[in-house]
Design a protein around this motif. Structure first.
Motif, mmCIF file in Angstrom:
data_model
loop_
_atom_site.group_PDB
_atom_site.id
_atom_site.type_symbol
_atom_site.label_atom_id
_atom_site.label_comp_id
_atom_site.label_asym_id
_atom_site.label_seq_id
_atom_site.Cartn_x
_atom_site.Cartn_y
_atom_site.Cartn_z
ATOM 1 N N ARG A 240 0.822 -1.216 0.000
ATOM 2 C CA ARG A 240 0.000 0.000 0.000
ATOM 3 C C ARG A 240 0.856 1.267 0.000
ATOM 4 N NH1 ARG A 240 -4.497 -1.617 -1.879
ATOM 5 N NH2 ARG A 240 -5.310 -3.405 -0.818
ATOM 6 N N GLY A 241 0.524 2.213 -0.868
ATOM 7 C CA GLY A 241 1.183 3.502 -0.894
ATOM 8 C C GLY A 241 2.589 3.498 -1.452
ATOM 9 N N ARG A 242 2.978 2.452 -2.091
ATOM 10 C CA ARG A 242 4.326 2.342 -2.635
ATOM 11 C C ARG A 242 4.299 2.498 -4.142
ATOM 12 N NH1 ARG A 242 7.687 -2.509 -0.820
ATOM 13 N NH2 ARG A 242 8.896 -1.362 -2.314
ATOM 14 N N VAL A 243 5.473 2.771 -4.688
ATOM 15 C CA VAL A 243 5.625 2.892 -6.135
ATOM 16 C C VAL A 243 6.189 1.577 -6.663
ATOM 17 C CG1 VAL A 243 6.809 4.129 -7.990
ATOM 18 C CG2 VAL A 243 5.961 5.383 -5.998
ATOM 19 N N TYR A 244 5.559 1.037 -7.698
ATOM 20 C CA TYR A 244 6.023 -0.199 -8.327
ATOM 21 C C TYR A 244 7.477 -0.031 -8.748
ATOM 22 C CZ TYR A 244 6.648 -3.737 -11.950
ATOM 23 O OH TYR A 244 7.133 -4.764 -12.716
ATOM 24 N N GLY A 245 8.319 -0.969 -8.352
ATOM 25 C CA GLY A 245 9.722 -0.971 -8.735
ATOM 26 C C GLY A 245 10.618 -0.067 -7.905
ATOM 27 N N ALA A 246 10.050 0.660 -6.934
ATOM 28 C CA ALA A 246 10.863 1.574 -6.122
ATOM 29 C C ALA A 246 11.664 0.806 -5.079
ATOM 30 C CB ALA A 246 9.960 2.592 -5.430
ATOM 31 N N ASP A 247 12.726 1.407 -4.627
ATOM 32 C CA ASP A 247 13.573 0.855 -3.574
ATOM 33 C C ASP A 247 12.765 0.738 -2.283
ATOM 34 O OD1 ASP A 247 15.453 0.874 -1.289
ATOM 35 O OD2 ASP A 247 16.968 1.102 -2.858
ATOM 36 N N HIS A 248 12.946 -0.359 -1.554
ATOM 37 C CA HIS A 248 12.222 -0.578 -0.304
ATOM 38 C C HIS A 248 12.537 0.498 0.733
ATOM 39 C CE1 HIS A 248 10.372 -4.371 -1.309
ATOM 40 N NE2 HIS A 248 11.516 -4.734 -1.890
ATOM 41 N N GLU A 249 13.705 1.095 0.663
ATOM 42 C CA GLU A 249 14.089 2.138 1.615
ATOM 43 C C GLU A 249 13.454 3.485 1.279
ATOM 44 O OE1 GLU A 249 15.904 1.475 4.373
ATOM 45 O OE2 GLU A 249 15.801 -0.615 3.702
ATOM 46 N N ASP A 250 13.002 3.652 0.054
ATOM 47 C CA ASP A 250 12.416 4.914 -0.386
ATOM 48 C C ASP A 250 11.228 4.609 -1.299
ATOM 49 O OD1 ASP A 250 11.953 7.571 -0.907
ATOM 50 O OD2 ASP A 250 13.620 7.783 -2.302
#
Length: 90
Positions: free
Chosen positions: A10-20
């Motif tokens: 939830r609220g994350r960007v597909y393919g983005a780094d887990h830290e950011d």
């Protein structure tokens, strides 16, 4: 998918780094609705308008086909900023 995986996505960007994982100012996103990537945002900044009309086949280990699968998303006709899941392929 279990509840833990749903909360992580939830609220994350597909393919983005887990830290950011969050969206960035000045970028253009589409909300993925349904399927294994439900709730993620897809960064479409700079994509050709014709590509945006076709949607996307996104690699994910959460598809019906496991680590080799792709989840297909297409723009919703009444709300093109939301892309609906249309199925999985190997």
């Amino acid at each position: 998918m279990d509840e833990h995986h749903e909360q992580l996505l939830r609220g994350r960007v597909y393919g983005a780094d887990h830290e950011d994982p969050g969206p960035r100012p000045g970028r253009e996103y589409r909300e993925l609705v349904g399927g294994p990537l439900d709730g993620l945002l897809l960064d479409v900044t700079g994509r050709d308008p014709a590509d945006l009309e076709r949607g996307a086949a996104l690699a994910t280990g959460l598809s019906h086909y496991g680590s080799e699968g792709r989840a297909h998303y297409a723009p919703r006709p009444t709300a093109p900023h939301r892309w609906d899941w249309t199925g999985d392929t190997p």
